[in-house]
Design a protein around this motif. Structure first.
Motif, mmCIF file in Angstrom:
data_model
loop_
_atom_site.group_PDB
_atom_site.id
_atom_site.type_symbol
_atom_site.label_atom_id
_atom_site.label_comp_id
_atom_site.label_asym_id
_atom_site.label_seq_id
_atom_site.Cartn_x
_atom_site.Cartn_y
_atom_site.Cartn_z
ATOM 1 N N VAL A 1 0.845 -1.187 0.000
ATOM 2 C CA VAL A 1 0.000 0.000 0.000
ATOM 3 C C VAL A 1 0.882 1.238 0.000
ATOM 4 O O VAL A 1 1.770 1.391 0.846
ATOM 5 N N ILE A 2 0.643 2.137 -0.960
ATOM 6 C CA ILE A 2 1.368 3.397 -1.040
ATOM 7 C C ILE A 2 0.356 4.523 -0.944
ATOM 8 O O ILE A 2 -0.492 4.689 -1.826
ATOM 9 N N ALA A 3 0.408 5.284 0.134
ATOM 10 C CA ALA A 3 -0.489 6.417 0.296
ATOM 11 C C ALA A 3 -0.017 7.560 -0.594
ATOM 12 O O ALA A 3 1.156 7.939 -0.570
ATOM 13 N N LEU A 4 -0.943 8.098 -1.382
ATOM 14 C CA LEU A 4 -0.660 9.235 -2.271
ATOM 15 C C LEU A 4 -1.687 10.316 -1.968
ATOM 16 O O LEU A 4 -2.740 10.394 -2.590
ATOM 17 N N ARG A 5 -1.365 11.141 -1.013
ATOM 18 C CA ARG A 5 -2.328 12.104 -0.476
ATOM 19 C C ARG A 5 -2.443 13.333 -1.381
ATOM 20 O O ARG A 5 -1.436 13.850 -1.846
ATOM 21 N N GLY A 6 -3.692 13.756 -1.629
ATOM 22 C CA GLY A 6 -3.894 14.957 -2.417
ATOM 23 C C GLY A 6 -5.144 14.912 -3.258
ATOM 24 O O GLY A 6 -5.975 15.824 -3.194
ATOM 25 N N HIS A 7 -5.291 13.888 -4.096
ATOM 26 C CA HIS A 7 -6.543 13.753 -4.857
ATOM 27 C C HIS A 7 -7.693 13.601 -3.874
ATOM 28 O O HIS A 7 -8.748 14.234 -4.019
#
Length: 231
Positions: free
Chosen positions: A141-147
């Motif tokens: 799991v890679i968190a990609l915060r922003g969208h």
């Protein structure tokens, strides 16, 4: 994008990551995992079915909409669905979530920061660095915060080291996903650079939430331009 994957079986078309609403499933034989991609709904949402070749266990990424089509996608891979992972909370990615979970009994998983906004609370909320399994294979799991605050990507490393990265709406051919504020854009770009582009090599294949696939090789040269334009 690089050329199509030519490791297809004789009865399959070479995988090029292109699908159309109402069209056929694109199938990629990646060895331990079989990856199936289908487009559903009016917003051309991509749904990905991962099937463990050793065990037959299956995982669906984004039950976006059109539960009957998603059930047929599951049936193309085999029998049963163990897990549904939601990449983020937007309605076009969750329209069939509750129905498909009810029909299949699949365990539902989503990023912790988006969990409360989903139409069906996930059985498991995950954070950056967690692992999700499908049969004998592990997805990071890679968190990609922003969208959205809880947007996640899933990374699977195939034998030989090629990474297969399912990015939801956080990374597309041509740029990051849509953000609402300058702070959100900066957060997403920071995560993409440090957690994706700085970690994974150019062979990494990107499976986005809409449209065609891409690779990190195709997108890496544009990072400074994305920063400069602010979207």
């Amino acid at each position: 994008m690089t050329g199509p994957d030519t490791n297809a079986q004789p009865w399959q078309a070479p995988y090029d990551g292109r699908v159309a609403p109402g069209g056929a499933t694109a199938v990629r034989d990646a060895g331990p995992l079989i990856i199936r991609k289908a487009s559903v709904g009016p917003m051309d949402n991509n749904a990905y079915l991962l099937t463990c070749a050793a065990t037959g266990e299956q995982l669906l990424i984004d039950a976006a909409c059109d539960a009957p089509r998603l059930r047929s996608l599951v049936a193309e891979g085999g029998t049963g669905l163990a897990t549904i992972v939601t990449t983020h909370r937007h309605a076009d990615h969750t329209g069939a979530l509750a129905e498909l979970a009810r029909l299949t009994g699949a365990v539902t998983i989503a990023g912790a920061a988006d969990a409360a906004a989903l139409p069906l609370p996930p059985a498991r909320a995950v954070a950056h660095g967690d692992t999700i399994t499908v049969g004998e294979q592990a997805l990071e799991v890679i968190a990609l915060r922003g969208h959205t605050p809880g947007s996640i990507a899933l990374a699977w490393t195939a034998p030989g080291g090629q990474v297969h990265l399912f990015t939801g709406d956080s990374l597309f051919p041509g740029g990051p996903g849509k953000t609402s504020t300058e702070a959100d854009f900066t957060a997403l770009m920071n995560d993409l650079e440090t957690r994706v582009f700085d970690r994974f090599d150019d062979r990494t294949w990107v499976y986005p939430g809409h449209g065609d696939d891409t690779t990190l090789a195709a997108e890496r040269p544009s990072l400074p331009a994305w920063r400069a334009r602010g979207w």
